[in-house]
Design an enzyme around this catalytic site. Structure first.
Site, short mmCIF file in Angstrom:
data_model
loop_
_atom_site.label_atom_id
_atom_site.label_comp_id
_atom_site.label_asym_id
_atom_site.label_seq_id
_atom_site.Cartn_x
_atom_site.Cartn_y
_atom_site.Cartn_z
N GLU A 1 -14.98 -12.05 16.32
CA GLU A 1 -15.89 -10.93 16.19
C GLU A 1 -16.58 -10.94 14.82
OE1 GLU A 1 -12.78 -10.79 17.11
OE2 GLU A 1 -12.79 -10.07 19.18
N PRO B 1 -5.85 -26.61 15.77
CA PRO B 1 -5.14 -25.52 16.44
C PRO B 1 -5.74 -24.16 16.10
CG PRO B 1 -3.82 -26.40 14.64
CD PRO B 1 -5.02 -27.28 14.76
N ARG B 2 -5.78 -23.28 17.07
CA ARG B 2 -6.29 -21.93 16.84
C ARG B 2 -5.52 -21.24 15.72
NH1 ARG B 2 -10.48 -18.44 16.94
NH2 ARG B 2 -9.88 -16.34 17.56
N LEU C 1 -8.12 -23.55 7.87
CA LEU C 1 -9.03 -22.49 8.31
C LEU C 1 -10.46 -22.78 7.87
CD1 LEU C 1 -7.19 -19.09 7.63
CD2 LEU C 1 -8.11 -19.86 9.82
N GLY C 2 -11.41 -22.34 8.67
CA GLY C 2 -12.81 -22.33 8.25
C GLY C 2 -13.51 -23.67 8.24
N GLU C 3 -12.97 -24.69 8.94
CA GLU C 3 -13.60 -26.01 8.91
C GLU C 3 -14.14 -26.46 10.27
OE1 GLU C 3 -12.22 -28.75 5.42
OE2 GLU C 3 -10.54 -28.53 6.84
N ASN D 1 -15.72 -19.62 21.88
CA ASN D 1 -17.17 -19.51 21.87
C ASN D 1 -17.88 -20.87 22.02
OD1 ASN D 1 -19.80 -18.78 21.46
ND2 ASN D 1 -19.52 -18.02 19.38
N GLU E 1 -20.89 -22.23 19.32
CA GLU E 1 -20.65 -22.92 18.04
C GLU E 1 -20.83 -24.43 18.16
OE1 GLU E 1 -17.64 -19.49 16.26
OE2 GLU E 1 -16.82 -21.38 17.02
#
Length: 428
Positions: free
Chosen positions: A65, A272-273, A313-315, A339, A342
């Site tokens: 979100e 991984p999520r 994270l964030g890559e 999503n 992306e």
């Protein structure tokens, strides 16, 4: 606006349950789900000053979100230089993502617990000019107290899953009373509109616009990190398994074994999520006899590796750029999928499983346009990866996906215009 005895009871209790919120916080802190240094924010106390002028407050539940809001906030900031933005979320991962991607003139805070003392402290401090809620997370006390203070409320990118709908149906008057405190609801699809109408949201408050996630900006990428990875993996084909959930990695490994029979140099990157699962996944794959490197310990893929676990994270923007084919996780298990916009924006061909309820509209559009491939078994996944890696096939898939996502940019602009319409004009 109809009355709800259930809502009245909830609000009465929320004024008396500060002790319970403290107990919940302590439990979550012990399990690593809260930031002990920012405890005040969860109870309506902030060490950050409110910026002067107009303040637009966005609330989003978690990473997906939040990411869907970034382009919208950027556009609003460009169109109105007098606006500042407050973004609230409830998870540590969303806060981590925002550290590097915060739009101009924006502040992040953790959302207060939904008890009246914490909510009152939050609203007393921040005094937003407009409150904007995103997707599906509705906190009754926070919504009702904001409305009571005559702060306009909007519900954007509204989406209600079948599970949430069934739960709210037990208390339709409760739901309707909350929903009609929003001046306007901008809804993702007709199915959600029908569900919200059944829960009592007045039809004149609703407008179906589509999903903000289709209008998201491209995910960012550290170009130095990209060059280092591409040098380490030079000469090798690769495919990506993005945002995977527990139970999917074993299926992905089975597909990779099938692929390696025909392309021994092929590398599979798994993101991984939940990054903390990285070491567990690496151990699982090594137990199956595979060579694996783990990004969180500073590793780059070695020549004989079959898997590279990108447990950071964030890559995702980096991985969608280096992989011409991406399998979207959370879709071979019942997690609702992730999503597809992306990877589409970054020209990575899209593969997915059957469980995509969180993005059903987007995946339906992708399927109708020939922009994605659905698979249900490891054998089908291996065949789809092999097919989508071929340059001609890859170009057809990615070009079709680009056509689908092009329309999403209009949604962001339309939502921005609605938001600005609920604010006083900029002072001369």
């Amino acid at each position: 606006m109809g009355r709800s005895l259930g809502l009245a009871a909830y609000l009465t209790l929320s004024a008396r349950l500060l002790w319970l919120a403290r107990w919940i916080f302590r439990r979550r802190l012990k399990t690593g789900k809260e930031d002990g240094d920012r405890i005040g924010e969860r109870f309506g106390r902030s060490g950050t000053e409110r910026p002067p002028g107009r303040l637009v407050w966005f609330h989003a539940a978690s990473i997906g979100e939040v990411v869907s809001l970034l382009e919208l906030v950027r556009q609003l900031g460009e169109r109105r230089q007098d606006l500042s933005f407050l973004m609230t979320t409830g998870t540590l991962t969303s806060a981590e993502i925002l550290k590097s991607r915060m739009p101009a003139r924006a502040i992040h805070q953790f959302v207060p617990y939904d008890v009246l003392p914490a909510v009152s402290g939050f609203l007393d401090h921040w005094r937003p000019d407009l409150g904007i809620w995103t997707e599906s997370e509705l906190w009754p006390t926070l919504i009702c107290e904001t409305h009571r203070r005559n702060i306009p409320l909007l519900y954007i990118n509204a989406r209600m899953s079948s599970g949430s709908f069934r739960r709210w149906l037990w208390l339709p008057a409760f739901a309707g009373s909350i929903l009609n405190r929003f001046a306007q609801a901008l809804v993702q699809d007709e199915e959600t509109a029908a569900r919200l109408k059944k829960l009592g949201l007045e039809p004149q408050r609703m407008r179906v616009l589509g999903s903000l996630k289709r209008g998201s900006a491209e995910l960012p990428c550290d170009e130095r990190a990209r060059r280092r990875f591409e040098e380490a993996a030079a000469g090798r084909g690769l495919w990506l398994a993005a945002s995977t959930h527990d139970g999917e990695e074993e299926l992905i490994a089975a597909a990779q074994r099938e692929l390696l029979r025909r392309a021994a140099e092929l590398l599979c990157v798994i993101v991984p999520r939940h990054p903390e699962r990285g070491p567990q996944i690496a151990e699982q794959l090594r137990g199956l006899g595979h060579k694996v490197s783990l990004r969180s310990v500073g590793g780059l893929p070695q020549p004989d590796d079959q898997f590279y676990i990108a447990d950071t994270l964030g890559e995702l923007g980096l991985w969608y750029r280096v992989a011409t084919v991406s399998f979207l996780g959370g879709s071979l298990v019942e997690a609702g999928g992730h999503n597809p916009t992306e990877p589409a924006l970054l020209a990575s061909a899209i593969l997915h499983g059957p469980h995509v309820t969180n993005f059903a509209t987007e995946f339906n559009e992708m399927t109708e346009a020939g922009a994605s491939m659905r698979i249900e078994t490891p054998v089908e996944l291996a065949r789809a990866v092999e097919y989508a890696l071929l340059p001609d096939h890859n170009a057809r898939l990615t070009e079709a996906a680009a056509r689908v996502t092009e329309g999403g940019k209009q949604v962001t602009g339309q939502v921005a215009s609605v938001i600005l319409g609920h604010l006083p004009p900029e002072s001369a």
